[in-house]
Design a protein around this motif. Structure first.
Motif, PDB file in Angstrom:
ATOM      1  N   VAL A 179       0.836  -1.202   0.000  1.00 20.66           N
ATOM      2  CA  VAL A 179       0.000   0.000   0.000  1.00 20.66           C
ATOM      3  C   VAL A 179       0.871   1.251   0.000  1.00 20.66           C
ATOM      4  O   VAL A 179       0.572   2.226  -0.694  1.00 20.66           O
ATOM      5  CB  VAL A 179      -0.953  -0.009   1.213  1.00 20.66           C
ATOM      6  CG1 VAL A 179      -1.681   1.324   1.342  1.00 20.66           C
ATOM      7  CG2 VAL A 179      -1.963  -1.136   1.074  1.00 20.66           C
ATOM      8  N   ARG A 180       1.948   1.247   0.781  1.00 28.38           N
ATOM      9  CA  ARG A 180       2.855   2.405   0.794  1.00 28.38           C
ATOM     10  C   ARG A 180       3.410   2.672  -0.596  1.00 28.38           C
ATOM     11  O   ARG A 180       3.481   3.819  -1.052  1.00 28.38           O
ATOM     12  CB  ARG A 180       3.997   2.167   1.791  1.00 28.38           C
ATOM     13  CG  ARG A 180       3.551   2.034   3.231  1.00 28.38           C
ATOM     14  CD  ARG A 180       4.689   2.220   4.205  1.00 28.38           C
ATOM     15  NE  ARG A 180       5.792   1.297   4.014  1.00 28.38           N
ATOM     16  CZ  ARG A 180       5.878   0.090   4.579  1.00 28.38           C
ATOM     17  NH1 ARG A 180       4.899  -0.354   5.355  1.00 28.38           N
ATOM     18  NH2 ARG A 180       6.943  -0.677   4.363  1.00 28.38           N
ATOM     19  N   HIS A 181       3.786   1.617  -1.286  1.00 35.54           N
ATOM     20  CA  HIS A 181       4.318   1.752  -2.651  1.00 35.54           C
ATOM     21  C   HIS A 181       3.238   2.301  -3.587  1.00 35.54           C
ATOM     22  O   HIS A 181       3.505   3.201  -4.403  1.00 35.54           O
ATOM     23  CB  HIS A 181       4.805   0.391  -3.142  1.00 35.54           C
ATOM     24  CG  HIS A 181       5.676   0.468  -4.359  1.00 35.54           C
ATOM     25  ND1 HIS A 181       5.158   0.527  -5.636  1.00 35.54           N
ATOM     26  CD2 HIS A 181       7.025   0.526  -4.504  1.00 35.54           C
ATOM     27  CE1 HIS A 181       6.143   0.593  -6.518  1.00 35.54           C
ATOM     28  NE2 HIS A 181       7.299   0.604  -5.856  1.00 35.54           N
ATOM     29  N   ALA A 182       2.016   1.795  -3.467  1.00 37.79           N
ATOM     30  CA  ALA A 182       0.919   2.251  -4.330  1.00 37.79           C
ATOM     31  C   ALA A 182       0.585   3.719  -4.066  1.00 37.79           C
ATOM     32  O   ALA A 182       0.288   4.480  -4.996  1.00 37.79           O
ATOM     33  CB  ALA A 182      -0.315   1.382  -4.107  1.00 37.79           C
ATOM     34  N   ILE A 183       0.634   4.132  -2.794  1.00 38.64           N
ATOM     35  CA  ILE A 183       0.368   5.529  -2.438  1.00 38.64           C
ATOM     36  C   ILE A 183       1.387   6.446  -3.092  1.00 38.64           C
ATOM     37  O   ILE A 183       1.037   7.483  -3.679  1.00 38.64           O
ATOM     38  CB  ILE A 183       0.388   5.706  -0.906  1.00 38.64           C
ATOM     39  CG1 ILE A 183      -0.852   5.068  -0.280  1.00 38.64           C
ATOM     40  CG2 ILE A 183       0.465   7.187  -0.520  1.00 38.64           C
ATOM     41  CD1 ILE A 183      -0.783   4.930   1.223  1.00 38.64           C
ATOM     42  N   LEU A 184       2.658   6.079  -3.001  1.00 40.48           N
ATOM     43  CA  LEU A 184       3.712   6.904  -3.602  1.00 40.48           C
ATOM     44  C   LEU A 184       3.596   6.944  -5.121  1.00 40.48           C
ATOM     45  O   LEU A 184       3.768   8.004  -5.742  1.00 40.48           O
ATOM     46  CB  LEU A 184       5.086   6.373  -3.197  1.00 40.48           C
ATOM     47  CG  LEU A 184       5.475   6.583  -1.733  1.00 40.48           C
ATOM     48  CD1 LEU A 184       6.787   5.871  -1.424  1.00 40.48           C
ATOM     49  CD2 LEU A 184       5.593   8.068  -1.412  1.00 40.48           C
ATOM     50  N   GLU A 185       3.289   5.815  -5.731  1.00 41.93           N
ATOM     51  CA  GLU A 185       3.138   5.783  -7.190  1.00 41.93           C
ATOM     52  C   GLU A 185       1.998   6.688  -7.639  1.00 41.93           C
ATOM     53  O   GLU A 185       2.110   7.401  -8.644  1.00 41.93           O
ATOM     54  CB  GLU A 185       2.891   4.348  -7.660  1.00 41.93           C
ATOM     55  CG  GLU A 185       4.133   3.479  -7.656  1.00 41.93           C
ATOM     56  CD  GLU A 185       3.891   2.131  -8.301  1.00 41.93           C
ATOM     57  OE1 GLU A 185       2.755   1.612  -8.158  1.00 41.93           O
ATOM     58  OE2 GLU A 185       4.813   1.597  -8.941  1.00 41.93           O
ATOM     59  N   LYS A 186       0.904   6.665  -6.895  1.00 46.62           N
ATOM     60  CA  LYS A 186      -0.228   7.527  -7.238  1.00 46.62           C
ATOM     61  C   LYS A 186       0.142   8.987  -7.065  1.00 46.62           C
ATOM     62  O   LYS A 186      -0.201   9.832  -7.891  1.00 46.62           O
ATOM     63  CB  LYS A 186      -1.443   7.182  -6.374  1.00 46.62           C
ATOM     64  CG  LYS A 186      -2.639   8.090  -6.616  1.00 46.62           C
ATOM     65  CD  LYS A 186      -3.922   7.520  -6.044  1.00 46.62           C
ATOM     66  CE  LYS A 186      -4.514   6.467  -6.948  1.00 46.62           C
ATOM     67  NZ  LYS A 186      -5.886   6.070  -6.579  1.00 46.62           N
ATOM     68  N   ARG A 187       0.867   9.320  -5.981  1.00 49.22           N
ATOM     69  CA  ARG A 187       1.273  10.705  -5.745  1.00 49.22           C
ATOM     70  C   ARG A 187       2.203  11.193  -6.847  1.00 49.22           C
ATOM     71  O   ARG A 187       2.076  12.317  -7.334  1.00 49.22           O
ATOM     72  CB  ARG A 187       1.961  10.801  -4.371  1.00 49.22           C
ATOM     73  CG  ARG A 187       2.355  12.195  -3.934  1.00 49.22           C
ATOM     74  CD  ARG A 187       1.193  13.152  -3.920  1.00 49.22           C
ATOM     75  NE  ARG A 187       0.053  12.639  -3.200  1.00 49.22           N
ATOM     76  CZ  ARG A 187      -1.207  12.841  -3.554  1.00 49.22           C
ATOM     77  NH1 ARG A 187      -1.493  13.547  -4.632  1.00 49.22           N
ATOM     78  NH2 ARG A 187      -2.200  12.348  -2.848  1.00 49.22           N
ATOM     79  N   VAL A 188       3.127  10.341  -7.277  1.00 52.39           N
ATOM     80  CA  VAL A 188       4.048  10.685  -8.368  1.00 52.39           C
ATOM     81  C   VAL A 188       3.269  10.963  -9.648  1.00 52.39           C
ATOM     82  O   VAL A 188       3.532  11.930 -10.364  1.00 52.39           O
ATOM     83  CB  VAL A 188       5.068   9.545  -8.582  1.00 52.39           C
ATOM     84  CG1 VAL A 188       5.790   9.710  -9.911  1.00 52.39           C
ATOM     85  CG2 VAL A 188       6.083   9.517  -7.435  1.00 52.39           C
TER      86      VAL A 188
END
Length: 226
Positions: A179-188
């Motif tokens: 989830v942390r990885h997905a959150i960062l990818e979405k923010r990017v």
């Protein structure tokens, strides 16, 4: 009115579409969406609790934004408990408590953030108690957030804590690595941030405490790089 629109203070970026779902927040997200789709008819009140920075405020705003977009004219009011308190104190000073009550009791959906800060505010608690009853008794929706569950709210009158916990109480928990990885990818992607896949993975591995800390770390690293 202009004043009413200014009072709402909903962040347009905080939507259900922008909320990344994982094991720690799936139930809270589903409950919030159900409330947004059918205010006053599913879980009322809805009480979301968890440590700071895990998405509670995001869900509150998402409910408000959804109702504003799809609610066929239903009215929404969002406020932190600090804003509610300040508005109440000012209304008492100005002799405008009637206007205050109209603002908070004549809405279809009331969203209250950080209710733990009610502790030891006896007059504000009293006002919120009556506001809660007025809304709930007329079938209108209340959603509250806190850093702890209703049963753990020290310094708040028992009768108010009981009302907070009288509907559905759900917790949000720390995001796992995926989830942390997905959150960062979405923010990017959403903010068009220049960050490599390796950088995103490294931040997701190292920052584990909250979504807020995760996004702050991304901003800081990208700022240093630029």
């Amino acid at each position: 009115t202009e004043r009413d629109e200014r009072d709402v203070r909903l962040n347009p970026k905080y939507t259900f579409e922008q909320f990344v779902i994982g094991a720690g927040n799936r139930f809270a997200h589903a409950a919030a969406l159900a409330v947004a789709e059918l205010p006053g008819q599913t879980y009322n009140p809805l009480f979301i609790h968890g440590r700071p920075g895990l998405g509670k405020t995001h869900l509150l705003h998402a409910i408000g934004n959804y109702v504003n977009q799809h609610g066929s004219g239903l009215t929404v009011r969002y406020a932190t408990v600090e804003q509610f308190t300040n508005a109440f104190v000012q209304a008492v000073r100005d002799g405008s408590t009637h206007d205050f009550k109209a603002r908070f009791r004549e809405v279809d959906v009331l969203l209250l953030d950080d209710v733990q800060f009610l502790a030891d505010k006896a007059r504000t608690e009293e006002e919120l108690f009556h506001t809660f009853n007025a809304l709930h008794d007329s079938g209108r929706q209340l959603v509250m957030t806190s850093d702890r569950s209703p049963a753990q709210l020290d310094g708040i009158a028992a009768r108010l804590g009981e009302r907070f916990g009288s509907g559905l109480v759900v917790a949000v928990e720390q995001p796992d690595r995926a989830v942390r990885h997905a959150i960062l990818e979405k923010r990017v992607r959403v903010d068009s941030v220049e960050a490599s896949t390796e950088l995103v993975a490294e931040i997701a591995d190292r920052v584990t405490t909250s979504v807020r800390a995760l996004e702050a770390a991304l901003i800081q690293v990208v700022a240093y790089a630029s």
